[in-house]
Design an enzyme around this catalytic site. Structure first.
Site, mmCIF file in Angstrom:
data_model
loop_
_atom_site.group_PDB
_atom_site.id
_atom_site.type_symbol
_atom_site.label_atom_id
_atom_site.label_comp_id
_atom_site.label_asym_id
_atom_site.label_seq_id
_atom_site.Cartn_x
_atom_site.Cartn_y
_atom_site.Cartn_z
ATOM 1 N N HIS A 261 0.856 -1.306 0.061
ATOM 2 C CA HIS A 261 0.152 0.019 -0.028
ATOM 3 C C HIS A 261 0.827 1.147 -0.196
ATOM 4 O O HIS A 261 2.082 1.177 0.559
ATOM 5 C CB HIS A 261 -0.893 -0.083 1.417
ATOM 6 C CG HIS A 261 -1.941 0.848 1.024
ATOM 7 N ND1 HIS A 261 -2.092 2.086 1.405
ATOM 8 C CD2 HIS A 261 -3.290 0.438 0.791
ATOM 9 C CE1 HIS A 261 -3.189 2.535 1.000
ATOM 10 N NE2 HIS A 261 -4.132 1.869 0.740
ATOM 11 N N ASP A 316 -7.891 -5.526 -0.293
ATOM 12 C CA ASP A 316 -8.228 -6.339 -1.224
ATOM 13 C C ASP A 316 -7.826 -7.797 -1.168
ATOM 14 O O ASP A 316 -8.530 -8.852 -1.598
ATOM 15 C CB ASP A 316 -7.555 -5.970 -2.621
ATOM 16 C CG ASP A 316 -8.319 -4.810 -3.270
ATOM 17 O OD1 ASP A 316 -7.488 -3.462 -3.434
ATOM 18 O OD2 ASP A 316 -9.528 -4.637 -3.171
HETATM 19 C C1 SDX Z 1 -6.228 -0.326 -3.043
HETATM 20 O O1 SDX Z 1 -4.375 4.319 -2.057
HETATM 21 C C2 SDX Z 1 -5.486 3.736 -1.672
HETATM 22 O O2 SDX Z 1 -5.995 4.213 -0.481
HETATM 23 C C3 SDX Z 1 -6.034 2.605 -2.157
HETATM 24 C C4 SDX Z 1 -6.951 1.539 -1.535
HETATM 25 C C5 SDX Z 1 -8.414 2.406 -1.257
HETATM 26 O O3 SDX Z 1 -8.827 2.023 -0.358
HETATM 27 O O4 SDX Z 1 -8.663 3.063 -2.109
HETATM 28 O O5 SDX Z 1 -6.501 1.230 -0.161
HETATM 29 C C6 SDX Z 1 -7.273 0.375 -2.271
HETATM 30 O O6 SDX Z 1 -6.075 0.120 -4.246
HETATM 31 C C7 SDX Z 1 -5.362 -1.393 -2.500
HETATM 32 C C8 SDX Z 1 -4.227 -1.786 -3.125
HETATM 33 C C9 SDX Z 1 -4.874 -3.078 -4.254
HETATM 34 N N1 SDX Z 1 -3.735 -3.123 -5.052
HETATM 35 C C10 SDX Z 1 -3.076 -4.311 -5.013
HETATM 36 O O7 SDX Z 1 -3.069 -5.164 -4.106
HETATM 37 C C11 SDX Z 1 -1.947 -4.603 -6.065
HETATM 38 C C12 SDX Z 1 -0.649 -5.041 -5.707
HETATM 39 N N2 SDX Z 1 0.142 -3.828 -4.540
HETATM 40 C C13 SDX Z 1 1.105 -2.970 -5.360
HETATM 41 O O8 SDX Z 1 0.972 -2.911 -6.616
HETATM 42 C C14 SDX Z 1 1.266 -1.587 -4.594
HETATM 43 O O9 SDX Z 1 1.692 -2.174 -3.374
HETATM 44 C C15 SDX Z 1 0.580 -0.600 -4.643
HETATM 45 C C16 SDX Z 1 0.197 -0.321 -6.022
HETATM 46 C C17 SDX Z 1 -0.824 -0.720 -3.926
HETATM 47 C C18 SDX Z 1 1.183 0.610 -4.044
HETATM 48 O O10 SDX Z 1 2.416 0.786 -4.844
HETATM 49 P P1 SDX Z 1 3.541 2.000 -4.353
HETATM 50 O O11 SDX Z 1 3.150 2.715 -3.329
HETATM 51 O O12 SDX Z 1 3.751 2.737 -5.561
HETATM 52 O O13 SDX Z 1 4.665 0.941 -4.114
HETATM 53 P P2 SDX Z 1 5.841 0.740 -5.200
HETATM 54 O O14 SDX Z 1 5.220 -0.219 -6.219
HETATM 55 O O15 SDX Z 1 6.589 1.963 -5.502
HETATM 56 O O16 SDX Z 1 6.540 -0.382 -4.472
HETATM 57 C C19 SDX Z 1 7.516 0.051 -3.422
HETATM 58 C C20 SDX Z 1 8.294 -1.201 -3.228
HETATM 59 C C21 SDX Z 1 8.706 -1.948 -4.687
HETATM 60 O O17 SDX Z 1 10.042 -2.613 -4.136
HETATM 61 P P3 SDX Z 1 11.300 -1.992 -4.743
HETATM 62 O O18 SDX Z 1 11.519 -1.752 -6.272
HETATM 63 O O19 SDX Z 1 11.465 -0.510 -4.038
HETATM 64 O O20 SDX Z 1 12.569 -3.054 -4.287
HETATM 65 O O21 SDX Z 1 7.485 -2.511 -2.565
HETATM 66 C C22 SDX Z 1 7.257 -3.352 -3.621
HETATM 67 C C23 SDX Z 1 7.786 -2.817 -4.985
HETATM 68 O O22 SDX Z 1 8.216 -3.747 -5.672
HETATM 69 N N3 SDX Z 1 6.079 -3.926 -3.468
HETATM 70 C C24 SDX Z 1 5.659 -4.998 -3.726
HETATM 71 C C25 SDX Z 1 4.171 -5.047 -3.656
HETATM 72 N N4 SDX Z 1 3.905 -3.833 -3.363
HETATM 73 C C26 SDX Z 1 4.897 -3.041 -3.390
HETATM 74 N N5 SDX Z 1 6.332 -6.358 -4.194
HETATM 75 C C27 SDX Z 1 5.437 -7.347 -4.194
HETATM 76 N N6 SDX Z 1 4.137 -7.252 -4.217
HETATM 77 C C28 SDX Z 1 3.375 -6.265 -3.706
HETATM 78 N N7 SDX Z 1 2.091 -6.126 -3.779
#
Ligand code: SDX
Length: 389
Positions: A261, A316
């Protein structure tokens, strides 16, 4: 005008001032209008919570009864919208059907009297009342069935489940579903709410605002993740396969659906409540299908691997398990998220109208300057054109 440091995805950049909800990502706190989500989930209902979010206070009994009754009265949709939905391909995703039909509401109610409190209230009622009916109608019509008309004897959540199946739902299941709607109603400036705000800032009609937000919510990085979690659990198949499956995703730098998140760096407080609801449903039905146990194992392995990076279950991860146990088709999980989030989108729309300024951020230009126009006969054909990278 001070130009802020560029932050990809606007991470950490305030886009507005708001008193609607508050998230403390470090301590896993979520409040709607200052009230903890745990209290609202236990003691409130979705419609009472929607009233709180949109009008900024808990309604009196008279106000709540009037709100519920008015919404009950406006649940039906125009036959022209139903006829339009009959033309949608049965293979279309329900989120695309919802975005189209939400925008279509604007054809009937598009008068933009945004300075008229009566117009604002009518738009709030119509959208809260009709969005569930449109989601349920498409579910029926894509199979060639007539839509199930709303049952005015039933409350908001029971009526939605009724329109999906034409059966009056079990009261406990309807209550669990209503809690899910409360949990999904609002979450500060997430992508779809921001999309709603940007659209609202041009003073277009609220139906276009909601259609923008629905389109944004549909993506797998946002509201679309709940459906993807079940697909992941299907692919994993057994507890023994959890570790190798997760390790492969991490090795390939793929995102694990339902985890991580932008704000929460601990387990999403909504996931904690949704997990309890899933556990309750799996325990009462006593089915041996072990989705719940599989999900718990996935959470355990991901925490071991990525907990140090603040990657934990988000809203989710467990929601799909609850909906699946309630017999809801998977491709309706995200439309249900939209049904709930209409309350938050409308709250931000209404709040913004009071202090509106059109969103128009700036950029850091990375292109070139003063290039001459090249006559077509002199242009070179190459795979890498300047500016493509
Ligand atoms: C919702 O914003 C809200 O409030 C949203 C929400 C709401 O109520 O409206 O809470 C609802 O959208 C929940 C999120 C649902 N999405 C998912 O479950 C999809 C998987 N999650 C990721 O795509 C991610 O965590 C996000 C999109 C939710 C957040 O992405 P960010 O903040 O842009 O984080 P990032 O992609 O920059 O990741 C930071 C690091 C990275 O690693 P490094 O490159 O720094 O080594 O964390 C890692 C990412 O690879 N990472 C994950 C991960 N989420 C972040 N690695 C593996 N699996 C994941 N799910």
């Amino acid at each position: 005008m001070t130009v802020c440091e560029y932050s990809p995805g606007l991470e950490g950049i305030p886009a507005t001032k708001s008193s609607i909800s508050y998230v403390d990502g470090k301590n896993g706190i979520l409040e709607y209008r200052g009230i903890a989500i745990e209290e609202l989930a236990e003691k409130s209902t979705f419609l009472e919570t929607a009233y709180l979010l949109i009008w900024g206070k808990l309604p009196t009994q008279a106000e709540l009864t009037e709100f519920e009754t008015t919404i009950r009265y406006h649940r039906r949709i125009k036959y022209r919208i139903r006829d339009m939905m009959k033309c949608f391909p049965e293979t279309g995703h329900p989120m695309d059907a919802l975005q189209t039909s939400a925008a279509a509401l604007g054809l009937f109610y598009s008068r933009r009297a945004l300075d008229n409190p009566v117009y604002i209230r009518e738009a709030v009622v119509r959208l809260l009342a009709k969005i569930p009916t449109m989601v349920a109608a498409f579910k029926q019509m894509r199979k060639g069935n007539d839509p199930v008309q709303p049952n005015d004897e039933l409350d908001y959540s029971a009526n939605f489940l009724y329109m999906l199946t034409e059966r009056v739902p079990d009261p406990i299941e309807a209550r669990i579903f209503d809690i899910c709607l409360t949990l999904h109603a609002e979450h500060t400036i997430n992508a779809s709410t921001f999309s709603a705000m940007v659209t609202a800032s041009t003073l277009t009609d609220p139906y276009a605002v909601i259609a923008s937000a629905v389109g944004t919510l549909a993506g797998p990085l946002h509201g679309g993740a709940n459906e993807e979690v079940l697909t992941m659990l299907d692919e994993i198949g057994s507890k023994e396969n959890v570790r190798p499956y997760i390790e492969k995703l991490i090795a390939n730098k793929e995102k694990i659906m339902g985890f991580g998140h932008r704000v929460y760096k601990v387990k999403d407080p909504r996931a904690i409540i949704l997990q309890r609801l899933a556990e309750q449903l799996f325990a009462t039905t006593g089915d041996d299908d072990d989705y719940y146990q599989l999900a718990v194992e996935v959470e355990r392995v991901v925490e071991e691997k990525l907990g140090s990076k603040g990657i934990y279950p988000n809203v989710d991860f467990y929601s799909g398990l609850v909906y699946q146990k309630l017999g809801i088709p998977r491709d309706l999980f995200t439309p249900i998220f939209a049904i709930a989030r209409v309350a938050g989108w409308l709250a931000h729309w209404k709040e913004q109208l009071g202090v509106n300024r059109i969103f128009r951020p700036t950029q850091i230009y990375t292109g070139e300057h003063n290039l001459g126009y090249i006559p077509i006969e002199e242009r070179i054909c190459d795979t890498e054109r300047p500016g493509d990278s």
